[in-house]
Write a protein that holds these residues in place. Structure first.
Motif, PDB file in Angstrom:
ATOM      1  N   PHE A 272       2.984 -27.866  29.328  1.00  0.00           N
ATOM      2  CA  PHE A 272       1.599 -27.409  29.183  1.00  0.00           C
ATOM      3  C   PHE A 272       1.567 -25.961  28.712  1.00  0.00           C
ATOM      4  CE2 PHE A 272      -1.918 -24.927  30.819  1.00  0.00           C
ATOM      5  CZ  PHE A 272      -3.006 -25.608  30.306  1.00  0.00           C
ATOM      6  N   PHE A 273       2.390 -25.108  29.334  1.00  0.00           N
ATOM      7  CA  PHE A 273       2.371 -23.686  28.995  1.00  0.00           C
ATOM      8  C   PHE A 273       2.793 -23.436  27.556  1.00  0.00           C
ATOM      9  CE2 PHE A 273       1.462 -22.781  33.302  1.00  0.00           C
ATOM     10  CZ  PHE A 273       1.044 -21.465  33.363  1.00  0.00           C
ATOM     11  N   ILE A 274       3.858 -24.101  27.058  1.00  0.00           N
ATOM     12  CA  ILE A 274       4.269 -23.802  25.676  1.00  0.00           C
ATOM     13  C   ILE A 274       3.275 -24.351  24.663  1.00  0.00           C
ATOM     14  CG2 ILE A 274       6.706 -23.642  26.246  1.00  0.00           C
ATOM     15  CD1 ILE A 274       7.068 -26.266  24.615  1.00  0.00           C
ATOM     16  N   ARG A 275       2.536 -25.400  25.020  1.00  0.00           N
ATOM     17  CA  ARG A 275       1.560 -25.977  24.089  1.00  0.00           C
ATOM     18  C   ARG A 275       0.218 -25.257  24.099  1.00  0.00           C
ATOM     19  NH1 ARG A 275       2.635 -32.403  25.190  1.00  0.00           N
ATOM     20  NH2 ARG A 275       4.670 -32.464  24.162  1.00  0.00           N
ATOM     21  N   ASN A 276      -0.131 -24.624  25.219  1.00  0.00           N
ATOM     22  CA  ASN A 276      -1.487 -24.090  25.370  1.00  0.00           C
ATOM     23  C   ASN A 276      -1.595 -22.594  25.634  1.00  0.00           C
ATOM     24  OD1 ASN A 276      -3.012 -26.738  25.366  1.00  0.00           O
ATOM     25  ND2 ASN A 276      -1.544 -27.092  26.994  1.00  0.00           N
ATOM     26  N   CYS A 277      -0.502 -21.931  25.961  1.00  0.00           N
ATOM     27  CA  CYS A 277      -0.594 -20.532  26.374  1.00  0.00           C
ATOM     28  C   CYS A 277       0.186 -19.629  25.416  1.00  0.00           C
ATOM     29  CB  CYS A 277      -0.048 -20.371  27.786  1.00  0.00           C
ATOM     30  SG  CYS A 277      -0.870 -21.442  28.991  1.00  0.00           S
ATOM     31  N   PRO A 278      -0.291 -18.410  25.198  1.00  0.00           N
ATOM     32  CA  PRO A 278       0.389 -17.489  24.276  1.00  0.00           C
ATOM     33  C   PRO A 278       1.607 -16.826  24.924  1.00  0.00           C
ATOM     34  CG  PRO A 278      -1.535 -16.421  25.222  1.00  0.00           C
ATOM     35  CD  PRO A 278      -1.540 -17.849  25.718  1.00  0.00           C
ATOM     36  N   ASN A 279       2.517 -16.370  24.085  1.00  0.00           N
ATOM     37  CA  ASN A 279       3.655 -15.525  24.473  1.00  0.00           C
ATOM     38  C   ASN A 279       4.627 -16.161  25.455  1.00  0.00           C
ATOM     39  OD1 ASN A 279       2.516 -13.458  22.870  1.00  0.00           O
ATOM     40  ND2 ASN A 279       1.197 -12.874  24.564  1.00  0.00           N
ATOM     41  N   THR A 280       4.801 -17.481  25.420  1.00  0.00           N
ATOM     42  CA  THR A 280       5.774 -18.089  26.316  1.00  0.00           C
ATOM     43  C   THR A 280       7.174 -17.903  25.756  1.00  0.00           C
ATOM     44  OG1 THR A 280       5.556 -20.241  25.257  1.00  0.00           O
ATOM     45  CG2 THR A 280       4.151 -19.815  27.168  1.00  0.00           C
ATOM     46  N   LYS A 281       8.150 -17.866  26.656  1.00  0.00           N
ATOM     47  CA  LYS A 281       9.547 -17.664  26.283  1.00  0.00           C
ATOM     48  C   LYS A 281      10.392 -18.762  26.917  1.00  0.00           C
ATOM     49  CE  LYS A 281       8.848 -12.687  26.006  1.00  0.00           C
ATOM     50  NZ  LYS A 281       7.437 -12.633  26.226  1.00  0.00           N
ATOM     51  N   MET A 282      10.020 -20.030  26.668  1.00  0.00           N
ATOM     52  CA  MET A 282      10.670 -21.147  27.346  1.00  0.00           C
ATOM     53  C   MET A 282      11.314 -22.150  26.400  1.00  0.00           C
ATOM     54  SD  MET A 282       7.962 -21.879  30.386  1.00  0.00           S
ATOM     55  CE  MET A 282       6.476 -21.728  29.429  1.00  0.00           C
ATOM     56  N   ASP A 283      11.234 -21.932  25.102  1.00  0.00           N
ATOM     57  CA  ASP A 283      11.797 -22.874  24.138  1.00  0.00           C
ATOM     58  C   ASP A 283      12.732 -22.116  23.212  1.00  0.00           C
ATOM     59  OD1 ASP A 283      12.360 -25.073  22.610  1.00  0.00           O
ATOM     60  OD2 ASP A 283      10.422 -25.141  21.605  1.00  0.00           O
TER      61      ASP A 283
ATOM     62  N   MET B 110       8.067 -21.611  36.409  1.00  0.00           N
ATOM     63  CA  MET B 110       7.491 -22.954  36.355  1.00  0.00           C
ATOM     64  C   MET B 110       7.963 -23.781  37.549  1.00  0.00           C
ATOM     65  SD  MET B 110       5.676 -22.899  33.622  1.00  0.00           S
ATOM     66  CE  MET B 110       5.432 -21.127  33.446  1.00  0.00           C
ATOM     67  N   ARG B 111       7.238 -24.858  37.824  1.00  0.00           N
ATOM     68  CA  ARG B 111       7.591 -25.738  38.937  1.00  0.00           C
ATOM     69  C   ARG B 111       7.929 -27.150  38.486  1.00  0.00           C
ATOM     70  NH1 ARG B 111       3.248 -23.726  43.442  1.00  0.00           N
ATOM     71  NH2 ARG B 111       4.244 -21.746  43.806  1.00  0.00           N
ATOM     72  N   SER B 112       7.720 -27.454  37.201  1.00  0.00           N
ATOM     73  CA  SER B 112       8.025 -28.791  36.689  1.00  0.00           C
ATOM     74  C   SER B 112       8.107 -28.753  35.171  1.00  0.00           C
ATOM     75  CB  SER B 112       6.948 -29.791  37.110  1.00  0.00           C
ATOM     76  OG  SER B 112       5.727 -29.501  36.446  1.00  0.00           O
ATOM     77  N   CYS B 113       8.672 -29.818  34.613  1.00  0.00           N
ATOM     78  CA  CYS B 113       8.727 -29.966  33.152  1.00  0.00           C
ATOM     79  C   CYS B 113       7.313 -30.100  32.599  1.00  0.00           C
ATOM     80  CB  CYS B 113       9.570 -31.190  32.789  1.00  0.00           C
ATOM     81  SG  CYS B 113       9.684 -31.481  31.011  1.00  0.00           S
ATOM     82  N   GLU B 114       6.472 -30.830  33.303  1.00  0.00           N
ATOM     83  CA  GLU B 114       5.089 -31.026  32.860  1.00  0.00           C
ATOM     84  C   GLU B 114       4.352 -29.688  32.760  1.00  0.00           C
ATOM     85  OE1 GLU B 114       1.276 -33.818  34.099  1.00  0.00           O
ATOM     86  OE2 GLU B 114       2.661 -33.180  35.660  1.00  0.00           O
ATOM     87  N   GLU B 115       4.548 -28.833  33.758  1.00  0.00           N
ATOM     88  CA  GLU B 115       3.904 -27.530  33.752  1.00  0.00           C
ATOM     89  C   GLU B 115       4.435 -26.661  32.606  1.00  0.00           C
ATOM     90  OE1 GLU B 115       2.673 -24.278  37.071  1.00  0.00           O
ATOM     91  OE2 GLU B 115       4.730 -24.999  37.170  1.00  0.00           O
ATOM     92  N   ALA B 116       5.747 -26.647  32.400  1.00  0.00           N
ATOM     93  CA  ALA B 116       6.341 -25.856  31.319  1.00  0.00           C
ATOM     94  C   ALA B 116       5.845 -26.345  29.960  1.00  0.00           C
ATOM     95  CB  ALA B 116       7.860 -25.928  31.400  1.00  0.00           C
TER      96      ALA B 116
ATOM     97  N   ARG C  21       2.178 -16.434  33.061  1.00  0.00           N
ATOM     98  CA  ARG C  21       3.581 -16.772  33.246  1.00  0.00           C
ATOM     99  C   ARG C  21       4.199 -17.132  31.907  1.00  0.00           C
ATOM    100  NH1 ARG C  21       3.546 -21.334  37.388  1.00  0.00           N
ATOM    101  NH2 ARG C  21       1.421 -21.637  36.663  1.00  0.00           N
ATOM    102  N   GLN C  22       5.466 -16.748  31.702  1.00  0.00           N
ATOM    103  CA  GLN C  22       6.112 -16.953  30.413  1.00  0.00           C
ATOM    104  C   GLN C  22       7.495 -17.585  30.523  1.00  0.00           C
ATOM    105  OE1 GLN C  22       6.269 -12.924  28.971  1.00  0.00           O
ATOM    106  NE2 GLN C  22       4.245 -13.050  28.076  1.00  0.00           N
ATOM    107  N   HIS C  23       8.145 -17.529  31.667  1.00  0.00           N
ATOM    108  CA  HIS C  23       9.547 -17.905  31.801  1.00  0.00           C
ATOM    109  C   HIS C  23       9.732 -19.193  32.614  1.00  0.00           C
ATOM    110  CE1 HIS C  23      10.671 -13.990  30.195  1.00  0.00           C
ATOM    111  NE2 HIS C  23       9.724 -13.489  30.967  1.00  0.00           N
ATOM    112  N   CYS C  24      10.842 -19.886  32.353  1.00  0.00           N
ATOM    113  CA  CYS C  24      11.153 -21.131  33.058  1.00  0.00           C
ATOM    114  C   CYS C  24      11.254 -20.909  34.570  1.00  0.00           C
ATOM    115  CB  CYS C  24      12.466 -21.722  32.546  1.00  0.00           C
ATOM    116  SG  CYS C  24      12.343 -22.342  30.853  1.00  0.00           S
TER     117      CYS C  24
END
Length: 95
Positions: free
Chosen positions: A70-81, A62-68, A56-59
């Motif tokens: 986690f994704f931008i800090r730990n997962c590649p290719n996110t598009k949420m910031d 996601m289901r929460s701020c905490e989950e988003a 998953r890459q997009h807001c």
């Protein structure tokens, strides 16, 4: 010719739907479950234990701020910031 155009439109719509509405995997129970206790202690889990990189890459996925976060800090290719300040999904979850 008209059938081909309709078929291409349906394929494009399906591809867009699958891209933005990726299924969220659910946890599966293990075969060797521990016996139930009368007073189970609450389990505090860290975000790293609750979430995992699953593509998953997009807001909107996601289901929460905490989950988003986690994704931008730990997962590649996110598009949420979009503004690059380290806070994801500011208009949807973390704003």
């Amino acid at each position: 010719m008209r059938f081909l155009i309709v078929l291409l439109l349906i394929a494009a719509a399906w591809g867009g739907y699958r891209h933005f509405h990726a299924p969220v995997p659910e946890a599966t129970p293990t075969a060797a479950a521990a016996p139930a206790r009368a007073d189970p202690a609450p389990v505090m889990r860290t975000p790293a234990q609750r979430f995992s990189c699953d593509g998953r890459q997009h807001c909107s996925q996601m289901r929460s701020c905490e989950e988003a976060t986690f994704f931008i800090r730990n997962c590649p290719n996110t598009k949420m910031d979009g503004d690059g300040d380290g806070v994801p999904c500011e208009s949807q979850w973390c704003g």
